[in-house]
Motif scaffolding. Structure first.
Motif, PDB file in Angstrom:
ATOM      1  N   UNK B 423       0.842  -1.199   0.000  1.00  0.00           N
ATOM      2  CA  UNK B 423       0.000   0.000   0.000  1.00  0.00           C
ATOM      3  C   UNK B 423       0.873   1.244   0.000  1.00  0.00           C
ATOM      4  N   UNK B 424       0.551   2.172  -0.867  1.00  0.00           N
ATOM      5  CA  UNK B 424       1.238   3.453  -0.879  1.00  0.00           C
ATOM      6  C   UNK B 424       0.524   4.430   0.030  1.00  0.00           C
ATOM      7  N   UNK B 425       0.971   5.685  -0.003  1.00  0.00           N
ATOM      8  CA  UNK B 425       0.391   6.638   0.944  1.00  0.00           C
ATOM      9  C   UNK B 425      -1.003   7.080   0.504  1.00  0.00           C
ATOM     10  N   UNK B 426      -1.771   7.460   1.482  1.00  0.00           N
ATOM     11  CA  UNK B 426      -3.110   7.944   1.208  1.00  0.00           C
ATOM     12  C   UNK B 426      -2.997   9.409   0.771  1.00  0.00           C
ATOM     13  N   UNK B 427      -3.471   9.672  -0.454  1.00  0.00           N
ATOM     14  CA  UNK B 427      -3.325  11.007  -1.041  1.00  0.00           C
ATOM     15  C   UNK B 427      -4.688  11.571  -1.378  1.00  0.00           C
ATOM     16  N   UNK B 428      -4.775  12.867  -1.417  1.00  0.00           N
ATOM     17  CA  UNK B 428      -5.952  13.473  -2.044  1.00  0.00           C
ATOM     18  C   UNK B 428      -5.658  13.608  -3.525  1.00  0.00           C
ATOM     19  N   UNK B 429      -6.594  13.113  -4.332  1.00  0.00           N
ATOM     20  CA  UNK B 429      -6.347  13.088  -5.769  1.00  0.00           C
ATOM     21  C   UNK B 429      -7.552  13.640  -6.510  1.00  0.00           C
ATOM     22  N   UNK B 430      -7.314  14.221  -7.677  1.00  0.00           N
ATOM     23  CA  UNK B 430      -8.456  14.539  -8.524  1.00  0.00           C
ATOM     24  C   UNK B 430      -9.065  13.235  -9.017  1.00  0.00           C
ATOM     25  N   UNK B 431     -10.350  13.126  -8.961  1.00  0.00           N
ATOM     26  CA  UNK B 431     -10.979  11.825  -9.229  1.00  0.00           C
ATOM     27  C   UNK B 431     -12.269  12.063  -9.999  1.00  0.00           C
ATOM     28  N   UNK B 432     -12.386  11.388 -11.128  1.00  0.00           N
ATOM     29  CA  UNK B 432     -13.628  11.501 -11.880  1.00  0.00           C
ATOM     30  C   UNK B 432     -14.631  10.506 -11.324  1.00  0.00           C
ATOM     31  N   UNK B 433     -15.811  11.003 -11.012  1.00  0.00           N
ATOM     32  CA  UNK B 433     -16.806  10.126 -10.403  1.00  0.00           C
ATOM     33  C   UNK B 433     -18.181  10.592 -10.870  1.00  0.00           C
ATOM     34  N   UNK B 434     -18.969   9.703 -11.435  1.00  0.00           N
ATOM     35  CA  UNK B 434     -20.284  10.072 -11.960  1.00  0.00           C
ATOM     36  C   UNK B 434     -20.220  11.264 -12.912  1.00  0.00           C
ATOM     37  N   UNK B 435     -19.222  11.292 -13.745  1.00  0.00           N
ATOM     38  CA  UNK B 435     -19.130  12.367 -14.717  1.00  0.00           C
ATOM     39  C   UNK B 435     -18.642  13.687 -14.160  1.00  0.00           C
ATOM     40  N   UNK B 436     -18.239  13.704 -12.909  1.00  0.00           N
ATOM     41  CA  UNK B 436     -17.759  14.949 -12.306  1.00  0.00           C
ATOM     42  C   UNK B 436     -16.329  14.728 -11.803  1.00  0.00           C
ATOM     43  N   UNK B 437     -15.564  15.795 -11.845  1.00  0.00           N
ATOM     44  CA  UNK B 437     -14.240  15.738 -11.238  1.00  0.00           C
ATOM     45  C   UNK B 437     -14.353  16.213  -9.804  1.00  0.00           C
ATOM     46  N   UNK B 438     -13.724  15.497  -8.927  1.00  0.00           N
ATOM     47  CA  UNK B 438     -13.713  15.928  -7.529  1.00  0.00           C
ATOM     48  C   UNK B 438     -12.394  15.554  -6.893  1.00  0.00           C
ATOM     49  N   UNK B 439     -12.257  15.884  -5.634  1.00  0.00           N
ATOM     50  CA  UNK B 439     -11.051  15.512  -4.888  1.00  0.00           C
ATOM     51  C   UNK B 439     -11.421  14.372  -3.943  1.00  0.00           C
ATOM     52  N   UNK B 440     -10.701  13.298  -4.042  1.00  0.00           N
ATOM     53  CA  UNK B 440     -10.980  12.172  -3.151  1.00  0.00           C
ATOM     54  C   UNK B 440      -9.685  11.620  -2.579  1.00  0.00           C
ATOM     55  N   UNK B 441      -9.816  10.983  -1.428  1.00  0.00           N
ATOM     56  CA  UNK B 441      -8.675  10.228  -0.890  1.00  0.00           C
ATOM     57  C   UNK B 441      -8.514   8.944  -1.699  1.00  0.00           C
ATOM     58  N   UNK B 442      -7.267   8.637  -1.984  1.00  0.00           N
ATOM     59  CA  UNK B 442      -6.997   7.424  -2.748  1.00  0.00           C
ATOM     60  C   UNK B 442      -5.620   6.894  -2.360  1.00  0.00           C
ATOM     61  N   UNK B 443      -5.402   5.635  -2.630  1.00  0.00           N
ATOM     62  CA  UNK B 443      -4.075   5.045  -2.400  1.00  0.00           C
ATOM     63  C   UNK B 443      -3.879   3.945  -3.429  1.00  0.00           C
ATOM     64  N   UNK B 444      -2.627   3.722  -3.786  1.00  0.00           N
ATOM     65  CA  UNK B 444      -2.334   2.676  -4.758  1.00  0.00           C
ATOM     66  C   UNK B 444      -2.038   1.371  -4.032  1.00  0.00           C
ATOM     67  N   UNK B 445      -2.792   0.349  -4.403  1.00  0.00           N
ATOM     68  CA  UNK B 445      -2.530  -0.991  -3.862  1.00  0.00           C
ATOM     69  C   UNK B 445      -1.833  -1.806  -4.931  1.00  0.00           C
TER      70      UNK B 445
END
Lengths: 80, 476
Positions: B423-445
């Motif tokens: 697991x990498x670090x938990x980052x806030x990332x721009x994230x496309x969701x339901x056709x909208x761009x938003x900021x979400x927490x994400x991490x690379x597994x």
């Protein structure tokens, strides 16, 4: 709590959580995570030790304010 | 058999140093009781007894370093017992000799063999008084007398080959049939030498090529012997005695980190050589998990706050339960899935190096239990108080380097396991969701897995399952 007491409390807490950190490395600008290599569990333990020794409970939302040794000292001094 | 041997505390352990006895001669130990603290190249660990009985004597002194499999203490089922002849069913107790269970228990505790006592009770029954009298009378003669078998170690001896745990493990690793080997150990027991001797030389080579005997000179120089070289009853190269490593609790030294590094290095090169790794990665959507955790932590005192790792570990454990191809051991040329999920957690030691002890049955723990055990495990890993089982039996390991700031980590599988999750670090990332761009927490597994056992399809399903589970953090 004045800043000197706060600095002492922070130093003591760090000594407990990361006994291998040399006191000389504790310059004010040192970043707890990156420079002192505290992982999230170490950091949580640090927050816990500080709450025990000073009564200052640092909520998670304030973690960004206490990312460095100086930040932590200022925070403890301001809330103690 | 009554020898208590230096156990193997992980695939990469070759020798261990007894740094503390947690029992003393004369103590009665049960299976699982802690017997000694042992310093391996990695860390100090508490080791437990595999047998029940009385600690008869120590065979090594504190500070002695011995190879895995070397007897370090004698634990006798009863002080009067001597090893039974191998593979001959032990004689039934004399038909006339009877003792009620409490008396048998007392006899066992006192090291008296009820079969050898003539009973004074009704119908020749052995009474407590008889046992106590016999115990008082036995003294030193007890050990010398060839006593008949007591009831304890009997039942397994008849249909199981006598062997040390190490020999069994080695045999399993090397694919050797224990039944087919003539034992040369006490009571005809199969020893690890016997197992090694039964292996064709070609196959034996990798086992023996393991890390070189370490360079003694530097270490001896920088660490003047703290204890005089002891006269251990075990033959060992003279340099080892001088190689007194730091005592528990002392601030660490470079040499410890160096031997740890060597141990890790040799195991990892074996892993890379033998295991056909494949690698996958996916980005976990942690919006729900982080929001839930931050909400939960606001209600909690600092002592019971959660960290993101706890959620990631729990989701991994649940996914491993569902996708068993990631969870188990590759030994004897075949994959053995594990029913239990003992999640190894890579813990960075503050002086350098790492260990990966197990969170036992991680899939069954609540998040709070898992968090408590994680804190306990990490604390003990760094203080050098791990237990043997924690080091020896992880079924799948997780490395969480995110704390150190990297976005992704591709681990090297820890043999004989078949997968490693990173697991990498938990980052806030721009994230496309339901056709909208938003900021979400994400991490690379990431997943490093053994291609002999699974492939990208199964591995991908496993990572996807971790992501799905994290979408409902309240149910973890």
């Amino acid at each position: 709590m004045n800043e000197q007491d706060a600095r002492q409390a922070v130093g003591a807490a760090l000594g407990k959580v990361a006994p291998d950190v040399e006191p000389g490395d504790l310059n004010g600008g040192a970043r707890l995570r990156q420079d002192l290599e505290l992982d999230s569990l170490d950091f949580l333990r640090l927050v816990e030790v500080i709450a025990e020794s000073t009564g200052v409970d640092i909520p998670e939302a304030d973690y960004p304010a206490v990312a460095t040794v100086d930040g932590l000292v200022t925070y403890v001094a301001g809330h103690g | 058999m009554d020898e208590f041997r230096m156990p193997s505390l992980g695939a990469d352990m070759e020798h261990g140093k007894v740094v503390e006895w947690l029992v003393k001669p004369g103590d009665y130990v049960h299976k699982g009781d802690l017997v000694a603290a042992v310093d391996t190249d990695k860390t100090v660990m508490d080791i437990e007894s595999f047998q029940e009985g009385v600690v008869a004597e120590f065979l090594v002194d504190i500070g002695d370093t011995v190879d895995v499999g070397t007897p370090i203490a004698r634990i006798t089922a009863t002080p009067a017992e001597i090893p039974p002849p191998a593979r001959i069913p032990p004689p039934e107790p004399e038909p006339g000799t009877k003792a009620p269970p409490p008396v048998r228990h007392l006899a066992h505790t006192l090291g008296v063999d009820v079969g050898r006592i003539s009973g004074s009770g009704p119908g020749g029954e052995v009474t407590r008084a008889d046992v106590e009298r016999a115990a008082a009378a036995s003294g030193t003669s007890a050990r010398a007398a060839p006593a008949a078998e007591s009831d304890v170690p009997v039942e397994s001896a008849a249909h199981r080959v006598r062997s040390s745990p190490l020999a069994r493990r080695l045999a399993a690793e090397l694919g050797v049939d224990l039944q087919a080997i003539a034992g040369t150990g006490p009571g005809g027991a199969v020893t690890e030498e016997d197992v090694l001797a039964a292996v064709p030389p070609r196959e034996r080579a990798p086992k023996e090529e393991a890390p070189s005997k370490r360079a003694p000179s530097e270490r001896a120089a920088e660490e003047p012997a703290e204890a005089p070289p002891s006269e251990a009853p075990v033959a060992e190269p003279p340099h080892k005695a001088a190689e007194e490593a730091p005592r528990r609790g002392r601030k660490d030294t470079g040499s410890k980190a160096e031997t740890l590094r060597q141990a890790i290095g040799s195991l990892m090169s074996r892993s890379k050589k033998e295991i056909p790794h494949y690698y996958l990665s996916t980005t976990l959507d942690l919006a729900a998990a982080m929001a839930w955790m931050q909400g939960a932590n606001q209600q909690r005192p600092v002592s019971s706050r959660l960290v993101p790792s706890a959620l990631l570990l729990k989701a991994t454990a649940l996914a491993a339960k569902e996708v068993p191809d990631m969870n188990g051991f590759f030994t004897k040329g075949a994959f053995q899935p594990s029913a239990a999920v003992h999640l190894g957690v890579a813990v960075a030691l503050r002086h350098g190096g790492l260990v990966a002890p197990a969170l036992h049955d991680a899939d069954t723990l609540t998040l709070d239990e898992l968090m408590d055990q994680l804190r306990d495990l990490v604390g003990r890993a760094r203080a050098g108080r791990l237990q043997r089982a924690e080091m020896a039996d992880p079924t799948l390991t997780v490395t969480n380097l995110g704390d150190l700031g990297v976005e992704s980590v591709y681990g090297v599988i820890y043999p004989p396991q078949v997968a490693m999750v990173g697991f990498g670090k938990v980052l806030e990332q721009p994230w496309a969701h339901n056709g909208m761009l938003g900021i979400r927490h994400a991490a690379i597994a990431t997943l490093s897995a053994d291609h002999r056992v699974s492939d990208g399809l199964r591995g991908g399903r496993f990572l996807a399952r971790i992501d799905e589970l994290l979408q409902k953090p309240g149910e973890l």
